[in-house]
Design an enzyme around this catalytic site. Structure first.
Site, PDB file in Angstrom:
ATOM      1  N   GLY A 291       0.837  -1.199   0.000  1.00 31.27           N
ATOM      2  CA  GLY A 291       0.000   0.000   0.000  1.00 31.27           C
ATOM      3  C   GLY A 291       0.862   1.235   0.000  1.00 31.27           C
ATOM      4  O   GLY A 291       2.010   1.202   0.459  1.00 31.27           O
ATOM      5  N   TYR A 354      -6.472   7.915  -0.690  1.00 29.04           N
ATOM      6  CA  TYR A 354      -6.158   6.770   0.181  1.00 29.04           C
ATOM      7  C   TYR A 354      -7.436   6.194   0.803  1.00 29.04           C
ATOM      8  O   TYR A 354      -7.666   4.982   0.793  1.00 29.04           O
ATOM      9  CB  TYR A 354      -5.195   7.255   1.267  1.00 29.04           C
ATOM     10  CG  TYR A 354      -4.661   6.181   2.183  1.00 29.04           C
ATOM     11  CD1 TYR A 354      -3.719   5.258   1.733  1.00 29.04           C
ATOM     12  CD2 TYR A 354      -5.080   6.096   3.511  1.00 29.04           C
ATOM     13  CE1 TYR A 354      -3.206   4.289   2.596  1.00 29.04           C
ATOM     14  CE2 TYR A 354      -4.576   5.133   4.370  1.00 29.04           C
ATOM     15  CZ  TYR A 354      -3.635   4.226   3.905  1.00 29.04           C
ATOM     16  OH  TYR A 354      -3.135   3.268   4.757  1.00 29.04           O
TER      17      TYR A 354
END
Ligand SMILES: NC(=O)c1ccc[n+]([C@@H]2O[C@H](COP(=O)([O-])OP(=O)(O)OC[C@H]3O[C@@H](n4cnc5c(N)ncnc54)[C@H](O)[C@@H]3O)[C@@H](O)[C@H]2O)c1
Length: 450
Positions: A291, A354
């Site tokens: 990520g 995000y």
């Protein structure tokens, strides 16, 4: 990264200042070490009537060698310092039964040992047999979430909803929540359904399994790789070629295989499947941990920053999952685990990209968990949603914001990569066959998005 404030509060001067100024007083949380018992102190068990879930809980407590007593109305004796309070509320059929919560917990809650555990087991509200039962069961959530904010000194409170006829599935989940493996999991609500009964060795639950971990070169991914290997899995570590050396260090310690690729590459799903089949005959566990963040307010958000975050955090897990399912590289009984974030639940200033990607990971879990393509093959999908975890990612946050991020949770400290990894290991355990469709926050009951 060390939490200097927490270290300071453990000194005599620190304790004086904490007491006089009413400052946060984060209790150091014990973590699991090899040979630790599931629980290292007395357990008090209470219940509303005799139920199958209650019998299963008591059988487990006997099985793990816990010293436990049963009580309907708690125990006020100052001589007992319970390490855990476990309450079976599956028998609550109407709101009148909720009085039992106060009667059981009030006299004993003050006695709970440091880093103690409170676990309430209820019946999944949506599967209740009557509206009265559904209301009473749903009410348990308010109780556990509030008690989580009241208990101090590193104690946690969690709620486990069990479906009718699923009491035999409680074992791996209760072991997790009773033990120090769940140190930073607080005020969560987990749903357990029916599934095949898998009895494996709790010390090596992943023996013979192959696990793929993306972003395994450092941080949380490295801890996941270590922990799954500790539990017996052979790990395939994936990371970008720039992190080849770091990945080699992680994998050489645990004896798995490495696969250097960017998870967003067009052929990444095919290369992952081919590697797994060629080197390991297939896969049992997939952890989508890789990520990135590219924070900016939306008004200043560049297209490349938006696209990169969506591609790595959401589109790659989606594409890889679909291919592993379609190609059957993921074996029956497998477990898919996403890594979301509390930002995906609460939203966060400067993180529209995000938070979109991480909320999408939750969507992936919710969309796929009930699909026959998974259920017919007993493939499960769950996600963790970490809060503030001490890693290189959070070390980059400016000091003041970092200090606030660390403290605004019931445990008043950041979590460690191992806390996320332990939660993933519980999801990955084949004995967690009834655990699917869950998103569990590893956030110490963060005030964000509670
Ligand atoms: N640290 C936290 O507090 C926190 C909180 C919530 C969620 N998370 C999530 O946990 C996960 C791990 O975070 P971390 O703090 O360990 O991050 P990190 O930056 O320390 O590590 C991430 C790893 O993923 C790898 N990676 C990134 N893009 C990749 C790509 N395209 N292909 C392959 N590998 C790639 C990186 O090289 C790195 O090794 C991430 O999904 C993150 O969003 C972290």
């Amino acid at each position: 990264m060390t939490d200097r404030y927490q270290t300071f509060t453990r000194t005599p001067l620190g304790q004086t200042l904490v007491k006089n100024l009413g400052l946060p007083d984060p209790t150091p949380l014990p973590r699991w070490t090899e040979g630790s018992p599931v629980i290292d102190g007395p357990v008090v068990f209470g219940a509303i009537g005799e139920t199958d879930a209650g019998k299963a809980i008591q059988a487990l407590l006997r099985d793990i060698g816990a010293s436990f007593s049963t009580a309907t109305e708690g125990v006020a004796s100052s001589e007992i310092r319970p390490k855990a309070l476990v309450f079976d509320a599956t028998g609550a059929t109407s709101t009148a039964d909720l009085t039992s919560l106060q009667r059981f917990f009030s006299p004993v809650i003050r006695q709970l040992a440091p880093a103690g555990r409170v676990i309430v087991v209820g019946r999944t509200p949506e599967l209740a047999q009557s509206a009265e039962q559904q209301i009473a069961q749903r009410a348990l959530e308010g109780f556990t979430r509030s008690l989580g904010k009241e208990v101090k000194r590193g104690a946690t409170v969690n709620l486990v909803y069990v479906a009718p006829d699923a009491h035999e599935q409680l074992d791996s989940t209760l072991r997790f929540f009773l033990s120090t493996k769940s140190a930073y999991v607080d005020a969560q609500v987990v749903r357990i359904g029916t599934g095949p009964l898998v009895s494996n060795d709790p010390d090596q639950p992943l023996a013979g399994k192959t696990a793929l971990v993306t972003g395994a070169a450092r941080g949380i991914g490295a801890a996941i790789a270590d922990t799954l290997a500790r539990d017996g899995a052979t790990v395939i570590g994936v990371d970008v070629p720039q992190n080849a050396d770091a990945l080699r260090t992680v994998i050489s310690k645990i004896g798995g295989t490495e696969l250097l690729l960017d998870v967003t590459a067009v052929d990444a799903p095919q290369r992952i499947a081919a590697h797994a089949v060629e080197h390991h005959g297939g896969l049992d566990i997939v952890v989508h941990n890789a990520g990135i963040t590219r924070d900016k307010r939306l008004a200043n958000m560049r297209t490349d920053a938006w696209d990169a975050v969506l591609d790595v955090n959401l589109r790659a897990p989606e594409r890889i999952t679909n291919h592993l399912l379609d190609s059957n590289a993921l074996r029956d009984g497998g477990s898919i685990i996403g890594v979301a974030s509390i930002a995906g639940i609460a939203g966060n200033n400067g993180q529209t990209n995000y938070a979109t990607s991480k909320a999408g990971v939750i969507g992936l879990v919710q969309a796929l968990a009930p699909k026959p393509m998974l259920t017919e093959r007993q493939i499960r999908i769950n996600a963790v949603a970490p809060g503030f975890i001490e890693t290189e990612m959070t070390a980059k946050i400016p000091f003041t914001i970092r200090e606030v991020g660390r403290r605004i949770n019931s445990l008043q400290q950041g979590g460690l990569p191992i806390d996320v990894a332990e939660t993933i290991a519980w999801f990955a355990d084949p004995a967690s066959a009834g655990v699917t469709g869950n998103v569990v926050r590893v956030c110490g009951q963060s005030l964000l998005g509670a």
